[in-house]
Write a protein that holds these residues in place. Structure first.
Motif, PDB file in Angstrom:
ATOM      1  N   ASP A 140       0.801  -1.231   0.000  1.00 38.36           N
ATOM      2  CA  ASP A 140       0.000   0.000   0.000  1.00 38.36           C
ATOM      3  C   ASP A 140       0.830   1.276   0.000  1.00 38.36           C
ATOM      4  O   ASP A 140       0.330   2.338  -0.368  1.00 38.36           O
ATOM      5  CB  ASP A 140      -0.908   0.011   1.229  1.00 38.36           C
ATOM      6  N   MET A 141       2.073   1.187   0.437  1.00 40.71           N
ATOM      7  CA  MET A 141       2.959   2.343   0.471  1.00 40.71           C
ATOM      8  C   MET A 141       4.359   1.803   0.680  1.00 40.71           C
ATOM      9  O   MET A 141       4.533   0.724   1.258  1.00 40.71           O
ATOM     10  CB  MET A 141       2.565   3.305   1.603  1.00 40.71           C
ATOM     11  N   VAL A 142       5.376   2.518   0.203  1.00 43.29           N
ATOM     12  CA  VAL A 142       6.758   2.110   0.445  1.00 43.29           C
ATOM     13  C   VAL A 142       7.473   3.255   1.155  1.00 43.29           C
ATOM     14  O   VAL A 142       7.340   4.421   0.762  1.00 43.29           O
ATOM     15  CB  VAL A 142       7.475   1.712  -0.858  1.00 43.29           C
ATOM     16  N   LEU A 143       8.201   2.919   2.217  1.00 42.43           N
ATOM     17  CA  LEU A 143       8.881   3.920   3.037  1.00 42.43           C
ATOM     18  C   LEU A 143      10.382   3.808   2.853  1.00 42.43           C
ATOM     19  O   LEU A 143      10.941   2.712   2.929  1.00 42.43           O
ATOM     20  CB  LEU A 143       8.510   3.707   4.510  1.00 42.43           C
ATOM     21  N   GLU A 144      11.015   4.937   2.594  1.00 42.15           N
ATOM     22  CA  GLU A 144      12.480   4.939   2.446  1.00 42.15           C
ATOM     23  C   GLU A 144      13.168   4.761   3.785  1.00 42.15           C
ATOM     24  O   GLU A 144      12.605   5.061   4.837  1.00 42.15           O
ATOM     25  CB  GLU A 144      12.930   6.244   1.790  1.00 42.15           C
TER      26      GLU A 144
END
Length: 268
Positions: free
Chosen positions: A169-173
């Motif tokens: 649903d989302m990718v976090l660095e």
């Protein structure tokens, strides 16, 4: 109880959202983050010694103050994921993701049939069985967010496969750990790190998956805004509080109030 995931809705509506990592394991900090105006909070179990009851209380504080609670788990462990979700978390943040198989394992643990095999329970998210449990399972599959963190060279190399898994649903660095993986610890502005972050964001954009940046300077926020990024984590409340305390103390001539060695002898 399980409610509509406000963060998911905001991202779908292309709104800009801001989150903070909760590293101080007390519910009141979650309330402060919420009332300060943040949209979501990531309760940290990776770098913080925290017991399950405290996690649940922090999630409850998020529910009561209207902020979306995500939890960063310490490792991919089906039992940990189960307990976090049964406590009411609206999403799982997974550190150090390097392969699509890792994400597939998380989805199996976090989603109910027919997507996964999360163990069934009639606890607090389903209001202890008050809600129709079959309906609850369907809503949980829709609302619970899966958020991998990309923090290693291997993760960057496999980003296409990682984000190809249905259910991300989302990718976090994770620029800090990424800098270490590239051999330049804490040099988050190093060209290798910047190129890696750009690559992750571009693949996410191609896959129509929201990318979440961690801007460490205002110009980084401007940069990511220019690339259409909507989601931002502004560090953790522990670091913000420490710098605020330093700044407050610096406003006063504290040095004159500290006894010298000679003066301290008079107090004995």
């Amino acid at each position: 109880m399980l409610t509509s995931n406000r963060l998911r809705q905001q991202l779908a509506q292309q709104q800009t959202v801001f989150g903070l990592i909760a590293s101080v394991p007390v519910p009141i900090m979650v309330e402060m983050i919420a009332y300060a105006g943040f949209d979501f909070v990531i309760i940290d179990m990776e770098h913080v010694m925290i017991n399950p009851e405290t996690v649940e209380h922090m999630i409850r504080a998020a529910e009561q103050s209207g902020i979306t609670p995500l939890v960063r788990i310490p490792e991919i462990n089906a039992k940990v994921i189960l307990r976090v979700l049964d406590s009411g978390a609206m999403g799982i943040v997974i550190p150090q993701v390097e392969t699509k198989e890792q994400i597939e394992a998380v989805i199996q643990a976090a989603k109910y049939f027919p997507i996964g095999q999360r163990s069934m329970n009639s606890g607090r998210p389903s209001v202890f069985g008050r809600d129709n449990l079959v309906d609850y399972m369907d809503r949980a599959n829709q609302e619970i967010m899966i958020v991998p963190m990309i923090e290693t060279v291997k993760g960057v190399e496999h980003i296409h496969k990682i984000l190809s898994v249905k259910g991300v649903d989302m990718v976090l660095e994770g620029a800090a750990d990424l800098s270490q993986s590239y051999g330049v610890p804490w040099q988050t502005e190093h060209p290798h790190v910047r190129q890696a972050l750009d690559h992750i964001q571009q693949v996410a954009a191609d896959q129509q998956i929201p990318y979440c940046a961690i801007p460490r300077q205002p110009d980084q926020y401007d940069y990511w805004q220019g690339k259409g990024v909507q989601a931002y984590v502004l560090g953790d409340e522990r670091g913000i509080a420490f710098r605020a305390l330093q700044s407050k103390l610096a406003q006063f001539p504290v040095a004159s109030a500290i006894p010298s060695k000679e003066q301290s002898h008079n107090y004995k």
